[in-house]
Design a protein around this motif. Sequence first.
Motif, PDB file in Angstrom:
ATOM      1  N   ASN A  42     149.621  66.297  45.249  1.00 55.84           N
ATOM      2  CA  ASN A  42     148.719  66.062  46.382  1.00 55.84           C
ATOM      3  C   ASN A  42     147.316  66.602  46.120  1.00 55.84           C
ATOM      4  N   ILE A  46     143.793  64.399  46.031  1.00 51.67           N
ATOM      5  CA  ILE A  46     142.600  64.798  46.789  1.00 51.67           C
ATOM      6  C   ILE A  46     141.400  64.948  45.865  1.00 51.67           C
ATOM      7  N   ILE A  49     140.021  61.549  44.750  1.00 55.23           N
ATOM      8  CA  ILE A  49     139.284  60.868  45.813  1.00 55.23           C
ATOM      9  C   ILE A  49     137.952  61.554  46.109  1.00 55.23           C
ATOM     10  N   VAL A  50     137.955  62.876  46.163  1.00 58.55           N
ATOM     11  CA  VAL A  50     136.740  63.619  46.509  1.00 58.55           C
ATOM     12  C   VAL A  50     135.689  63.503  45.405  1.00 58.55           C
ATOM     13  N   HIS A  56     135.307  56.710  47.939  1.00 56.51           N
ATOM     14  CA  HIS A  56     134.926  57.173  49.274  1.00 56.51           C
ATOM     15  C   HIS A  56     134.930  55.977  50.231  1.00 56.51           C
ATOM     16  N   TYR A  60     141.119  55.340  51.242  1.00 54.03           N
ATOM     17  CA  TYR A  60     141.330  56.512  50.400  1.00 54.03           C
ATOM     18  C   TYR A  60     141.123  57.812  51.179  1.00 54.03           C
ATOM     19  N   LEU A  61     140.240  57.787  52.158  1.00 56.46           N
ATOM     20  CA  LEU A  61     140.083  58.955  53.023  1.00 56.46           C
ATOM     21  C   LEU A  61     141.361  59.214  53.816  1.00 56.46           C
ATOM     22  N   CYS A  64     143.853  60.698  51.510  1.00 53.51           N
ATOM     23  CA  CYS A  64     143.476  62.106  51.347  1.00 53.51           C
ATOM     24  C   CYS A  64     143.967  62.931  52.547  1.00 53.51           C
ATOM     25  N   ASN A  65     143.823  62.367  53.734  1.00 52.39           N
ATOM     26  CA  ASN A  65     144.307  63.040  54.944  1.00 52.39           C
ATOM     27  C   ASN A  65     145.818  63.212  54.898  1.00 52.39           C
ATOM     28  N   THR A  68     146.767  66.026  52.615  1.00 52.57           N
ATOM     29  CA  THR A  68     146.542  67.322  53.268  1.00 52.57           C
ATOM     30  C   THR A  68     147.685  67.648  54.211  1.00 52.57           C
TER      31      THR A  68
END
Length: 312
Positions: A42, A46, A49-50, A56, A60-61, A64-65, A68
């Motif tokens: 994980n 992240i 993606i970051v 972005h 993909y956000l 990423c969520n 998390t």
Amino acid sequence: MDSHNVSITIREFIIGGFEKIERPMEVGVVILIVYCLVMFANILIILFIVLDRKLHKPMYLLICNLATVDMLHSSSSSPTMIGVLLAGTNTISYVMCLIQMFSFHVAEVMEMFALAVMAFDRVLAISYPLRYHSILTNVRTIAISYSLWISACAFVTIMPVLVVPMPYCLTRLQYAFCDYAAVVRTSCLNPTYFFNLATMVWFFLLFFTFGFICLSYFWIIFVVLRSSKNESRKVFSTCLSHLIVVVCYYLPVFVRIVLTRIGVVLTLEERQGLMIGAVLGPSLVNPFVYCLRTKEIKNKLFGLFKKVKQIE
């Protein structure tokens, strides 16, 4: 309160969920390995993606969520279980127990919310491909994610509000870590009311989010039936990752929460095993599904392996 019980001041709880296990060391090692894989996979997603501006984008956000959420879900319980099984540390302070309970259930609620908003993202992408990026911008995606976190915390706040004033008669938890059911069972009070209240909240969240996901896919199927074969294959490929993740999360949750309320009887060991699997299973499956099913992430992962081999 039962007149035969005398309430006591709780400073720490004893975690008794693994007392009957035959091979605690082996189980502890398995949980440790799975937990390390969950965190590594994980965190890797992240970072991909970051650090890559090309990723972005709303989808993909949301991935990423979800990553998390998975890290919080596994981290809220796994370190405690690993400590009990490998280090023999079978006590947890009252305050840390409440923090663990709150974070664990926030992660559970957020898992549902995250999967629901990802279904919404797929509906927009498939139904309005030309307007998708104007409807769901990065700013709106982040705002929706923050709103869901706040909503999850608001729903779960009812648990510590109910638990903190309780008089306690037991210091031993029946389960492997602090969750709402384990803490309520140590109270001197009849737990039925508290379980029924929590069940109503969980049923609402489960059927609201799962119902929303089902409606989303009914609409996607409707759109697909009007599309060409090539477009249908592309839609199916796009949605498959999300469907796998949804099944992995909701199946054990429905067994544990819904079926047990309508007559299915689980032993303490079965319930505990199902809960541990429901925590670690989806958290481990999700990043690998998105790594292997998402073209951009898969290409970056293979590119990273090639660089490592070249260095060697």
